[in-house]
Every structure is written in structure tokens, then in C-alpha cells.
Write an enzyme that holds these catalytic residues in place. Structure first.
Site: not given
Ligand SMILES: *Cc1c(COP(=O)(O)O)cnc(C)c1O
Length: 390
Positions: A176, A204, A235
Site C-alpha cells: 500500500s 490495492h 478503494k
Molecule cells: C486500506 C487497506 C486495508 C483496510 O481496509 P478498510 O476497508 O479501509 O478498513 C487493509 N489492507 C490494506 C492493504 C489496505 O490498503
């Protein structure tokens, strides 16, 4: 007793103090923050689906049909037809027998890891894994061992030395803060050789990589070999929530044992309806994904032409390494004044000495917006050309 105010002051001195800015309106990639209109290069809305008319209309229809909230947890009366259909569609898209919705990615990771391992077991995690995966490992009670980033050799040594009968390897699919893709084929080999299970968090990669946007595991066509696939829906999918995909037995185990699934209110059904519309676009609108990948190429060639320090990232996450926290913060402020939202990411989110600007690209950007960002980056760099001839 600890002096909270003194602790906060210390954070400020280290340039580690975090504060929020208020977004008043969003119009595509143009957002108004604290009264300033800026182009957003910090969002994870990689395909621009949070603003898509079909997704918005589906959410509105969902509200009409179900009301604003689900009213209960999934195991009580919160599991609507919309949630159920979304799970079936997620399983189909990702190529797994079943999928299970969670309210957030953070909760999916806590619940899944702690449902699968516990005291006496071992969890192996990449050093750059997302905080929620580390926290999941910690609350599980299993022995948490972290290996250097994507270092299969070191992982295999740890697996070899482990006496635990139950071994879970956990990795981000796309990292990330760096944007690189995990070496999934090698990780799969390690799991076979050492009788371990592999879990991939594809927050991602889902929507961005693989055929029909099915993600990093689909990109390598490794669904049969990766038993636990997790991705988030806030995302690239543009809405909110997360899911875990896997076998019938895995999903039923999570329904029985994942505490962050059992003891929480289900997402609003309208959110599930919005996500169903968003999945349809992810699957069918490959042009959107192609536009994103063209932007990634364009940005990288422009940035390397300016001598900026890129990372080895083929994804929408394009960090520029700055190094020192204060300089990263200063650049982020200057970019904001120039009309761009680009966040500075500092330790402890990233390793010491690797503070960076985390630029994220979206299919909704235009080439002109990316060119203007590149110009601003050039102007904002305190020493733009230094060291590039080394
Ligand atoms: C954003 C993210 C999460 C958390 O997800 P949310 O739905 O925002 O709680 C978990 N793992 C990774 C790699 C992330 O980038």
C-alpha cells in the site's frame, strides 16, 4: 500517569503529528478542502467509481428498497438479499467458490487471521504488510514473525525453523505504501514446500490488476493455489466494505469464528447495491482500467525525466521517496498551495528515513492534470536535479 499533552508536543517536534483536513465537496478528482479547490492525487478511488452515476443511482435505489441501515449483524437479521447477491458476484468475479462480506478491510483482516490461527500456531508476515494484517497477527495469539520485504529466502528459513503445525503466510498483494506487487508465484511455492497456508490482502490490486479487474491473484492465475483472498471495497470499487474469498469450508469457518464478522452491524444494504453496480463496471469497462494504466506509464516517464526517485511500482500507487520527514511535509504543503492534494507519508507508516509523497492515480484524472502535477513537483522540489547524474 502519562502526560498526554507533553506526548503530543513531542510528536509535533518530530514532525509526526497527524491532523485532518475537512473536505467540503467532491466533484470527480476536484475536491474542496478547507475552502481550497485542489486536484486530488491522494485518493484510493483508482477507477473513479465513487462518483459514477450508475453506482450512485444503485445506492439510491437500495435506500428506497431497504432504508438507510441494515439494523443488525449478518447472523441476526442484517443479511439482506443485496448482501447475499453481492457475495455471489464477488465469488464469481474472483474465481473462488464463496465470498464473505465484512464491514471494513481492517475488520476482515482481524477476523480472518484470528479465526484461522491462535496460540501455538505461527504467522509469517512481510515487513511492509498493512497495519491491519499485523494487528490481526497480534490479536490472534499466534507467534508473529516478520520477514524482510518480499524476501522469499528469509521467509523459507523462518518456515523451516518453525515447529508450529499451523503456519499462515500473510502478504499484501500490492503493497500500500510502495505500490509493488508481491512475488505470489514464489510465495505459493514456499507454502507447498513448507505445508503452510497463504493469505493475500489485495486492497490495492482488486479492480486494478488481472482479467476483469479480479486482482493480483487472478493476474498470476493462482486462485487454486492461494486459499485465502481478501480485498477491500472502498478503494477501486469506490464504495466501502471488504470481503474474503475462498473455499466453502473457509467461508463457513469465518461465519462461525470471525469475531469482527459476528459481532458487528452489517453494512447498509444500499452500500451492497452500490457495490453490485460498481462490480458490473469493473468487469465490463476495461477501458477505464486501460486509461489508468496509460496514466501510470505517462506519470512514471515524466517523473523519471525530472530525476524524481520513483519506486518499482506498476500500479496506481506511485510514491516519490523524499527521505526526511520535514522535507516531505514541506513539499506536500507546497503542492497543496499549487492546487494538488498529495499526502506525505511518514514513519511509523513507512520505515524510518523513507518519508515519501504518496501519489495515487485514477482513471478519472486527465493527462493534462498529470502534466500539471509533474510541473508542480519540479517546482516544489527543494533540490530537484541533485544526485540524478550519479
Ligand atoms: C486500506 C487497506 C486495508 C483496510 O481496509 P478498510 O476497508 O479501509 O478498513 C487493509 N489492507 C490494506 C492493504 C489496505 O490498503
Amino acid at each position: 500517569m502519562r502526560n498526554l499533552s507533553a506526548d503530543l508536543d513531542a510528536l509535533k517536534q518530530q514532525h509526526r503529528y497527524r491532523s485532518r483536513r475537512v473536505v467540503d465537496s467532491i466533484d470527480g478528482v476536484e475536491i474542496t478542502i478547507d475552502g481550497n479547490s485542489v486536484t486530488n492525487f491522494s485518493s484510493n478511488d483508482y477507477l473513479g467509481l465513487s462518483q459514477h452515476p450508475d453506482v450512485i443511482a444503485a445506492m439510491q435505489r437500495g435506500v428506497k428498497q431497504y432504508g438507510a441501515g441494515s439494523g443488525a449483524a449478518h447472523l441476526i437479521t442484517g443479511h439482506s438479499r443485496a448482501h447475499h447477491q453481492l457475495e455471489e458476484e464477488l465469488a464469481e468475479l474472483t474465481g473462488y467458490p464463496r465470498a464473505l462480506l465484512f464491514s471494513t478491510g481492517y475488520m476482515a483482516n482481524l477476523g480472518t487471521i484470528s479465526a484461522l490461527v491462535g496460540r501455538g500456531d505461527a504467522v509469517f508476515e512481510d515487513r511492509l504488510n498493512h497495519a491491519s494484517l499485523i494487528d490481526g497477527g497480534l490479536i490472534s495469539g499466534a507467534r508473529l514473525q516478520r520477514y524482510p520485504h518480499s524476501d522469499i529466502h528469509s521467509l523459507c528459513n523462518k518456515l523451516e525453523a518453525s515447529k508450529s503445525a499451523e503456519k499462515l503466510i500473510v502478504t499484501d498483494g500490492v503493497f500500500s505504501m510502495d505500490g509493488d506487487i508481491a512475488p505470489l508465484p514464489d510465495l505459493v511455492k514456499a507454502t507447498t514446500r513448507h505445508d503452510a497456508r497463504l493469505m493475500v490482502d489485495d486492497a490495492h490490486g482488486f479492480g486494478v490488476l488481472g482479467k476483469e479487474g479480479a486482482g493480483s491473484v487472478a493476474h498470476f492465475m493462482l486462485q487454486e493455489e492461494v486459499p485465502i483472498y481478501m480485498a477491500t471495497l472502498g478503494k477501486a470499487a469506490g464504495v466501502s466494505g471488504a470481503f474474503v474469498a475462498g473455499s466453502e469450508a473457509l467461508i463457513e469457518t469465518l461465519i462461525q469464528r470471525a469475531r469482527s464478522y459476528i459481532y458487528t452491524t452489517a453494512l447498509p444494504p444500499a452500500v451492497a447495491e452500490a457495490l453490485r453496480a460498481s462490480l458490473k463496471i469493473i468487469r465490463s469497462d476495461s477501458e477505464r482500467r486501460e486509461r489508468l494504466h496509460a496514466h501510470i506509464k505517462h506519470f512514471r516517464s515524466g517523473a523519471s525525466g525530472l530525476g524524481l526517485q520513483l519506486m518499482n511500482s506498476p500500479t496506481a500507487i506511485q510514491p516519490i521517496i523524499i527521505g526526511d520527514d520535514a522535507t516531505a511535509m514541506k513539499m506536500s504543503h507546497r503542492l497543496f498551495e499549487a492546487g494538488f492534494a498529495v499526502s506525505a507519508i511518514r514513519p511509523p507508516t513507512v520505515p524510518e528515513g523513507s518519508a515519501r509523497l504518496r501519489i495515487t492515480l485514477s482513471a478519472s484524472h486527465t493527462t493534462e492534470q498529470i502534466d500539471r502535477l509533474l510541473e508542480a513537483l519540479q517546482k516544489c522540489s527543494p533540490t530537484p536535479m541533485e544526485g540524478t547524474d550519479a
